[in-house]
Design a protein around this motif. Structure first.
Motif, PDB file in Angstrom:
ATOM      1  N   TRP A   9       0.835  -1.194   0.000  1.00 43.65           N
ATOM      2  CA  TRP A   9       0.000   0.000   0.000  1.00 43.65           C
ATOM      3  C   TRP A   9       0.871   1.246   0.000  1.00 43.65           C
ATOM      4  N   THR A  10       0.231   2.394  -0.140  1.00 44.29           N
ATOM      5  CA  THR A  10       0.943   3.659  -0.002  1.00 44.29           C
ATOM      6  C   THR A  10       1.082   3.978   1.482  1.00 44.29           C
ATOM      7  N   HIS A  11       1.950   4.927   1.769  1.00 36.96           N
ATOM      8  CA  HIS A  11       2.317   5.207   3.160  1.00 36.96           C
ATOM      9  C   HIS A  11       1.217   5.998   3.866  1.00 36.96           C
ATOM     10  N   GLY A  12       1.064   5.719   5.144  1.00 34.82           N
ATOM     11  CA  GLY A  12       0.112   6.461   5.962  1.00 34.82           C
ATOM     12  C   GLY A  12       0.240   6.025   7.400  1.00 34.82           C
ATOM     13  N   PHE A  13       0.118   6.958   8.303  1.00 32.28           N
ATOM     14  CA  PHE A  13       0.303   6.629   9.718  1.00 32.28           C
ATOM     15  C   PHE A  13      -0.874   5.839  10.290  1.00 32.28           C
ATOM     16  N   ASP A  14      -1.957   5.712   9.529  1.00 33.99           N
ATOM     17  CA  ASP A  14      -3.095   4.918   9.977  1.00 33.99           C
ATOM     18  C   ASP A  14      -2.998   3.469   9.521  1.00 33.99           C
ATOM     19  N   ARG A  15      -1.902   3.096   8.826  1.00 35.80           N
ATOM     20  CA  ARG A  15      -1.761   1.718   8.361  1.00 35.80           C
ATOM     21  C   ARG A  15      -1.502   0.789   9.547  1.00 35.80           C
ATOM     22  N   PRO A  16      -2.045  -0.429   9.503  1.00 34.16           N
ATOM     23  CA  PRO A  16      -1.787  -1.374  10.600  1.00 34.16           C
ATOM     24  C   PRO A  16      -0.297  -1.691  10.711  1.00 34.16           C
ATOM     25  N   THR A  17       0.175  -1.867  11.917  1.00 35.11           N
ATOM     26  CA  THR A  17       1.565  -2.275  12.124  1.00 35.11           C
ATOM     27  C   THR A  17       1.670  -3.793  12.039  1.00 35.11           C
ATOM     28  N   GLU A  18       2.866  -4.273  11.847  1.00 34.99           N
ATOM     29  CA  GLU A  18       3.165  -5.705  11.803  1.00 34.99           C
ATOM     30  C   GLU A  18       2.261  -6.443  10.812  1.00 34.99           C
ATOM     31  N   LEU A  19       2.155  -5.861   9.624  1.00 38.62           N
ATOM     32  CA  LEU A  19       1.331  -6.498   8.607  1.00 38.62           C
ATOM     33  C   LEU A  19       1.999  -6.419   7.231  1.00 38.62           C
ATOM     34  N   HIS A  20       2.188  -5.188   6.712  1.00 34.22           N
ATOM     35  CA  HIS A  20       2.776  -5.011   5.387  1.00 34.22           C
ATOM     36  C   HIS A  20       3.629  -3.750   5.355  1.00 34.22           C
ATOM     37  N   LEU A  21       4.406  -3.625   4.273  1.00 36.22           N
ATOM     38  CA  LEU A  21       5.216  -2.436   4.018  1.00 36.22           C
ATOM     39  C   LEU A  21       4.517  -1.540   2.999  1.00 36.22           C
ATOM     40  N   SER A  22       4.797  -0.268   3.080  1.00 37.64           N
ATOM     41  CA  SER A  22       4.380   0.691   2.055  1.00 37.64           C
ATOM     42  C   SER A  22       5.509   0.871   1.045  1.00 37.64           C
ATOM     43  N   GLY A  23       5.231   1.614  -0.024  1.00 34.53           N
ATOM     44  CA  GLY A  23       6.305   1.949  -0.955  1.00 34.53           C
ATOM     45  C   GLY A  23       7.413   2.736  -0.270  1.00 34.53           C
ATOM     46  N   THR A  24       7.028   3.648   0.612  1.00 33.78           N
ATOM     47  CA  THR A  24       8.022   4.409   1.372  1.00 33.78           C
ATOM     48  C   THR A  24       8.845   3.493   2.256  1.00 33.78           C
ATOM     49  N   ASP A  25       8.194   2.576   2.950  1.00 35.32           N
ATOM     50  CA  ASP A  25       8.914   1.632   3.812  1.00 35.32           C
ATOM     51  C   ASP A  25       9.929   0.812   3.015  1.00 35.32           C
ATOM     52  N   ALA A  26       9.514   0.324   1.857  1.00 39.06           N
ATOM     53  CA  ALA A  26      10.419  -0.481   1.028  1.00 39.06           C
ATOM     54  C   ALA A  26      11.612   0.345   0.570  1.00 39.06           C
ATOM     55  N   GLY A  27      11.363   1.580   0.152  1.00 35.98           N
ATOM     56  CA  GLY A  27      12.458   2.444  -0.270  1.00 35.98           C
ATOM     57  C   GLY A  27      13.399   2.784   0.872  1.00 35.98           C
ATOM     58  N   GLN A  28      12.846   3.076   2.040  1.00 32.75           N
ATOM     59  CA  GLN A  28      13.689   3.380   3.194  1.00 32.75           C
ATOM     60  C   GLN A  28      14.509   2.164   3.622  1.00 32.75           C
ATOM     61  N   LEU A  29      13.916   0.989   3.526  1.00 30.29           N
ATOM     62  CA  LEU A  29      14.657  -0.228   3.840  1.00 30.29           C
ATOM     63  C   LEU A  29      15.828  -0.405   2.885  1.00 30.29           C
ATOM     64  N   ALA A  30      15.590  -0.232   1.589  1.00 28.02           N
ATOM     65  CA  ALA A  30      16.664  -0.357   0.604  1.00 28.02           C
ATOM     66  C   ALA A  30      17.771   0.657   0.860  1.00 28.02           C
ATOM     67  N   LYS A  31      17.393   1.879   1.223  1.00 29.79           N
ATOM     68  CA  LYS A  31      18.382   2.927   1.502  1.00 29.79           C
ATOM     69  C   LYS A  31      19.197   2.593   2.747  1.00 29.79           C
ATOM     70  N   ARG A  32      18.527   2.236   3.826  1.00 29.93           N
ATOM     71  CA  ARG A  32      19.220   1.956   5.077  1.00 29.93           C
ATOM     72  C   ARG A  32      20.129   0.728   4.957  1.00 29.93           C
ATOM     73  N   ALA A  33      19.689  -0.248   4.152  1.00 27.72           N
ATOM     74  CA  ALA A  33      20.469  -1.469   3.976  1.00 27.72           C
ATOM     75  C   ALA A  33      21.551  -1.319   2.915  1.00 27.72           C
ATOM     76  N   ASN A  34      21.559  -0.188   2.220  1.00 27.75           N
ATOM     77  CA  ASN A  34      22.519   0.030   1.135  1.00 27.75           C
ATOM     78  C   ASN A  34      22.444  -1.099   0.106  1.00 27.75           C
ATOM     79  N   ALA A  35      21.218  -1.449  -0.250  1.00 26.39           N
ATOM     80  CA  ALA A  35      20.995  -2.509  -1.231  1.00 26.39           C
ATOM     81  C   ALA A  35      21.379  -2.020  -2.628  1.00 26.39           C
ATOM     82  N   GLY A  36      21.839  -2.939  -3.450  1.00 30.68           N
ATOM     83  CA  GLY A  36      22.251  -2.566  -4.790  1.00 30.68           C
ATOM     84  C   GLY A  36      21.105  -2.245  -5.721  1.00 30.68           C
ATOM     85  N   ARG A  37      19.973  -2.906  -5.526  1.00 28.17           N
ATOM     86  CA  ARG A  37      18.809  -2.712  -6.389  1.00 28.17           C
ATOM     87  C   ARG A  37      17.565  -3.113  -5.614  1.00 28.17           C
TER      88      ARG A  37
END
Length: 256
Positions: free
Chosen positions: A190-218
């Motif tokens: 889903w798209t990002h929002g503070f009303d999203r349930p926790t411990e369920l899924h990632l948003s596009g923002t979450d996925a991008g932040q994870l890739a950035k923090r992990a220094n993933a190649g792609r």
């Protein structure tokens, strides 16, 4: 490693769009990862299902494992298998309830569940946190943040690495698991929002932040439900992560 997408629709299949399923190949070894609705048909279009070398499940929600029942029918009753499934039993790596759940799905009725045994064509292994070897792959599993027992994986071979989030909410251990990987295969439901349930899924923002923090190649984004605006999810991921962001496509292959 070669990653082929058998299906990538999140939570439920879409029009001509199977749910989660991937084929990871290296050194001639074929590892299936997930086997959701429609993925058995997709696999048969490109590979002989009897030549699968192992199956790995992150969790047991139907969009990740529903086609296992169809695979069981093929392995038990096909009149001319290319490889004898009773001699070459398929190793299946699953959360602890996997064998019981798969038996229940395949049994003709509740009364025979207790006596039905799928070990004639499968060899079941229980996933626990830690590192195992499946064929040529080194696989590290950690518990994910999801309503059922669920795992995220880091898979390595030949100096290359892939992290697969499975279905999960944000949790700190995911960054450690994915740090420095060549490819991050991340769900974004889903798209990002503070009303999203926790411990369920990632948003596009979450996925991008994870890739950035992990220094993933792609970053390969998957598991977008058919009712979610996929362009908005990908835009969020690209805003959070400056590396390559790809929305995976059913039938596409990605070299790692």
């Amino acid at each position: 490693m070669l990653l082929t997408v058998l299906g990538c629709s999140g939570s439920a299949p879409g029009p001509n769009a199977p749910t989660s399923g991937y084929l990871l190949e290296a050194d001639g070894f074929q590892l299936g990862i997930e086997f959701g609705n429609g993925t058995l048909a997709a696999l048969q279009a490109i590979r002989d299902p009897f030549l699968l070398d192992a199956l790995l499940f992150s969790h047991l929600h139907p969009d990740h494992c529903a086609d296992f029942s169809g695979l069981t029918v093929i392995r038990r009753y096909h009149p001319a298998p290319s490889r004898d499934p009773r001699v070459h039993r398929l190793p299946v790596y699953t959360p602890v309830e996997g064998p019981e759940r798969f038996v229940a799905a395949h049994s003709p009725d509740a009364e025979t569940e207790a006596t039905t045994d799928l070990s004639d064509v499968y060899e079941f292994h229980t996933i626990t946190p830690g590192t195992v070897h499946i064929g040529p792959f080194e696989i590290t599993a950690i518990h994910a943040a999801h309503p059922c027992e669920s795992f995220s994986f880091r898979i390595s071979w030949g100096g290359r690495s892939l992290a697969y989030t499975g279905d999960t909410g944000v949790f700190e251990g995911l960054v450690d698991l994915a740090t420095g990987v060549d490819v991050l295969l991340s769900e974004a439901s889903w798209t990002h929002g503070f009303d999203r349930p926790t411990e369920l899924h990632l948003s596009g923002t979450d996925a991008g932040q994870l890739a950035k923090r992990a220094n993933a190649g792609r970053l390969l984004v998957t598991h977008i439900p058919p009712w979610t605006d996929s362009d908005a999810v990908i835009a969020e991921a690209r805003a959070a992560y400056q590396g390559e962001v790809v929305r995976v496509r059913q039938g596409a292959s990605y070299r790692i």
